[in-house]
Design an enzyme around this catalytic site. Structure first.
Site, mmCIF file in Angstrom:
data_model
loop_
_atom_site.group_PDB
_atom_site.id
_atom_site.type_symbol
_atom_site.label_atom_id
_atom_site.label_comp_id
_atom_site.label_asym_id
_atom_site.label_seq_id
_atom_site.Cartn_x
_atom_site.Cartn_y
_atom_site.Cartn_z
ATOM 1 N N SER A 184 1.731 3.147 -2.557
ATOM 2 C CA SER A 184 1.539 4.052 -3.743
ATOM 3 C C SER A 184 0.759 5.264 -3.097
ATOM 4 O O SER A 184 0.675 6.293 -3.847
ATOM 5 C CB SER A 184 0.920 3.283 -4.667
ATOM 6 O OG SER A 184 -0.315 2.594 -4.358
ATOM 7 N N TYR A 186 -14.048 -4.830 9.187
ATOM 8 C CA TYR A 186 -12.677 -3.880 9.333
ATOM 9 C C TYR A 186 -12.142 -3.919 10.497
ATOM 10 O O TYR A 186 -10.833 -4.112 10.954
ATOM 11 C CB TYR A 186 -12.995 -2.339 8.721
ATOM 12 C CG TYR A 186 -11.722 -1.469 8.918
ATOM 13 C CD1 TYR A 186 -11.110 -1.564 7.924
ATOM 14 C CD2 TYR A 186 -11.689 -0.630 9.903
ATOM 15 C CE1 TYR A 186 -9.765 -0.614 7.788
ATOM 16 C CE2 TYR A 186 -10.502 0.231 9.873
ATOM 17 C CZ TYR A 186 -9.607 0.238 9.057
ATOM 18 O OH TYR A 186 -8.519 1.011 8.980
ATOM 19 N N LYS A 207 -8.765 -5.783 11.787
ATOM 20 C CA LYS A 207 -7.473 -4.670 12.502
ATOM 21 C C LYS A 207 -7.159 -5.611 13.893
ATOM 22 O O LYS A 207 -6.141 -5.278 14.579
ATOM 23 C CB LYS A 207 -8.084 -3.406 12.677
ATOM 24 C CG LYS A 207 -8.044 -2.908 11.092
ATOM 25 C CD LYS A 207 -6.775 -2.507 10.488
ATOM 26 C CE LYS A 207 -6.581 -2.038 9.032
ATOM 27 N NZ LYS A 207 -5.497 -2.056 8.385
ATOM 28 N N GLY A 222 0.898 -1.149 0.097
ATOM 29 C CA GLY A 222 -0.073 -0.044 -0.113
ATOM 30 C C GLY A 222 0.760 1.376 -0.093
ATOM 31 O O GLY A 222 0.332 2.473 0.497
ATOM 32 N N VAL A 254 -2.326 -8.370 -1.933
ATOM 33 C CA VAL A 254 -1.696 -8.959 -0.845
ATOM 34 C C VAL A 254 -2.508 -10.150 -0.282
ATOM 35 O O VAL A 254 -1.867 -11.057 0.403
ATOM 36 C CB VAL A 254 -1.402 -7.868 0.139
ATOM 37 C CG1 VAL A 254 -0.209 -6.967 -0.024
ATOM 38 C CG2 VAL A 254 -2.441 -7.026 0.722
ATOM 39 N N ALA A 277 -12.590 -6.298 12.950
ATOM 40 C CA ALA A 277 -12.339 -7.638 13.088
ATOM 41 C C ALA A 277 -10.861 -7.928 12.456
ATOM 42 O O ALA A 277 -10.173 -8.546 13.105
ATOM 43 C CB ALA A 277 -13.329 -8.679 12.509
ATOM 44 N N SER A 328 -5.521 -0.509 13.600
ATOM 45 C CA SER A 328 -6.383 0.698 13.644
ATOM 46 C C SER A 328 -7.059 0.994 14.882
ATOM 47 O O SER A 328 -7.126 0.110 15.803
ATOM 48 C CB SER A 328 -7.440 0.572 12.757
ATOM 49 O OG SER A 328 -8.678 1.640 12.815
HETATM 50 P P1 NAP Z 1 -5.684 4.469 1.157
HETATM 51 O O1 NAP Z 1 -5.214 5.969 0.946
HETATM 52 O O2 NAP Z 1 -6.904 3.960 0.708
HETATM 53 O O3 NAP Z 1 -4.536 3.658 0.391
HETATM 54 C C1 NAP Z 1 -4.744 2.385 0.431
HETATM 55 C C2 NAP Z 1 -3.200 1.675 -0.324
HETATM 56 O O4 NAP Z 1 -3.539 0.069 -0.248
HETATM 57 C C3 NAP Z 1 -3.177 1.838 -1.803
HETATM 58 O O5 NAP Z 1 -1.702 1.961 -2.155
HETATM 59 C C4 NAP Z 1 -3.879 0.536 -2.446
HETATM 60 O O6 NAP Z 1 -3.257 0.282 -3.964
HETATM 61 C C5 NAP Z 1 -3.173 -0.388 -1.491
HETATM 62 N N1 NAP Z 1 -4.205 -1.728 -1.503
HETATM 63 C C6 NAP Z 1 -5.403 -1.708 -1.325
HETATM 64 N N2 NAP Z 1 -5.852 -3.060 -1.724
HETATM 65 C C7 NAP Z 1 -4.545 -3.643 -1.893
HETATM 66 C C8 NAP Z 1 -4.508 -4.993 -2.399
HETATM 67 N N3 NAP Z 1 -5.583 -6.204 -2.175
HETATM 68 N N4 NAP Z 1 -2.926 -5.382 -2.646
HETATM 69 C C9 NAP Z 1 -1.992 -4.692 -2.349
HETATM 70 N N5 NAP Z 1 -2.391 -3.229 -2.204
HETATM 71 C C10 NAP Z 1 -3.532 -2.827 -2.085
HETATM 72 O O7 NAP Z 1 -5.408 3.942 2.640
HETATM 73 P P2 NAP Z 1 -4.716 4.693 3.796
HETATM 74 O O8 NAP Z 1 -6.055 5.516 4.397
HETATM 75 O O9 NAP Z 1 -3.621 5.337 3.653
HETATM 76 O O10 NAP Z 1 -4.432 3.387 4.746
HETATM 77 C C11 NAP Z 1 -3.340 2.819 4.939
HETATM 78 C C12 NAP Z 1 -3.697 1.794 6.175
HETATM 79 O O11 NAP Z 1 -3.863 2.477 7.373
HETATM 80 C C13 NAP Z 1 -4.515 0.870 5.916
HETATM 81 O O12 NAP Z 1 -4.257 -0.645 6.538
HETATM 82 C C14 NAP Z 1 -5.722 1.394 6.984
HETATM 83 O O13 NAP Z 1 -6.590 0.356 7.359
HETATM 84 C C15 NAP Z 1 -4.813 1.880 7.685
HETATM 85 N N6 NAP Z 1 -5.699 2.972 8.644
HETATM 86 C C16 NAP Z 1 -5.930 4.192 8.120
HETATM 87 C C17 NAP Z 1 -6.595 5.114 8.711
HETATM 88 C C18 NAP Z 1 -7.001 6.508 7.969
HETATM 89 O O14 NAP Z 1 -7.822 7.361 8.739
HETATM 90 N N7 NAP Z 1 -6.776 6.680 6.971
HETATM 91 C C19 NAP Z 1 -7.007 4.923 10.019
HETATM 92 C C20 NAP Z 1 -6.612 3.827 10.710
HETATM 93 C C21 NAP Z 1 -5.816 2.872 10.031
HETATM 94 P P3 NAP Z 1 -4.112 0.820 -5.012
HETATM 95 O O15 NAP Z 1 -4.303 2.190 -5.011
HETATM 96 O O16 NAP Z 1 -3.171 0.135 -6.240
HETATM 97 O O17 NAP Z 1 -5.240 -0.088 -4.898
#
Ligand code: NAP
Length: 247
Positions: A14, A155, A159, A12, A64, A157, A142
């Protein structure tokens, strides 16, 4: 620099938090391998920015949740980079619904990407790290994995499972110089949270003691520390970064 001669794999990497992590690690001299789902443009754009730091960088399309695809991709990364010192499991998705309405595939897909994806990567890299007697594994949980959340049973579960997975792996690998920790962010401004309505965001922020959402760059600084040699004695920890909401 702090991360000179180190190689980091960031799932993730990117977009969103993973992208900020990749940038922060590369700024400290780490070579970067990014895994992404399907958005080639975002991956290429992030790689172009990282390449300007003068480190080696490559993006790999790899779902993944696919055990064999992870094995294959890690094999390629080891061939092309020679070693992996840091694994950041940041790839994650949501598919929100009330539990009573949740479809089977909404539950399965979120568990498969978030929880099984984290397992897949650890499964295929831990022997390499154990052999080298060095490794830093940083998994994205999370606050929802600690507190639970209405509308996010799948989600939360996934995390919560990541926390138990992290602690188990930490116990298995600690004696070999490999640490495993989980980060539990609260509300961080990324594409994932941009889906939420302004009203929902306002309500959420009202409950955050810091009265604001977090930035991906703030989370990246925590990852940078956990990935550093300075964090060698921290393992099995779950560290919230949430403006105080999980207190
Ligand atoms: P995001 O902006 O939606 O980015 C998600 C990333 O994961 C992208 O690079 C995406 O690649 C990649 N991805 C999604 N499905 C995939 C798969 N099956 N295989 C490989 N790569 C995949 O998410 P984010 O907000 O940065 O979140 C990052 C992490 O932090 C996540 O685990 C999320 O649960 C956790 N988190 C986020 C928050 C929040 O408030 N943002 C809070 C708590 C925890 P593509 O674009 O190519 O699909």
């Amino acid at each position: 620099m702090m991360m000179d001669a180190k190689t980091a794999v960031i799932t993730g990497g990117s977009r969103g938090i993973g992208r900020a992590v990749a940038l922060a690690l590369s700024e400290q001299g780490a070579n970067i391998a990014i895994l992404y789902g399907g958005n080639v443009q975002a991956a290429e754009q992030t790689c172009a920015v990282i390449a300007q730091k003068g480190v080696k960088v490559k993006a790999y399309a790899c779902d993944v949740s696919d055990f064999s695809a992870c094995e294959h991709t890690i094999g390629k990364i080891l061939e092309e980079f020679g070693q992996v010192d840091i694994l950041v499991n940041c790839a994650g998705i949501t598919a929100d619904n009330l539990c009573m309405r949740m479809k089977e595939d909404e539950f399965d897909r979120v568990i498969d990407v978030n929880l099984k994806g984290t397992f897949n990567m650890i499964r295929h890299l831990s022997a390499h790290m154990m052999r080298r007697r060095y490794g830093r594994i940083i998994n994205f949980s999370s606050v929802m994995g600690i507190m639970g959340n209405a509308g996010q049973a799948n989600y939360a579960a996934s995390k919560g499972g990541i926390i138990a997975l992290t602690k188990s792996v930490a116990k298995e690998l600690a004696a070999r110089g490999v640490t495993a920790n989980a980060i539990a962010p609260g509300f961080i401004e990324t594409d994932m949270t941009s889906k939420l309505s302004d009203k929902l965001k306002e309500e959420y922020v009202a409950h955050i003691p810091a009265k604001r959402v977090g930035k991906p760059e703030e989370v990246a600084q925590l990852v940078l520390f956990l990935a550093s040699d300075a964090a060698a004695y921290i393992t099995g920890a779950v560290i919230p970064i949430d403006g105080g909401i999980s207190m």
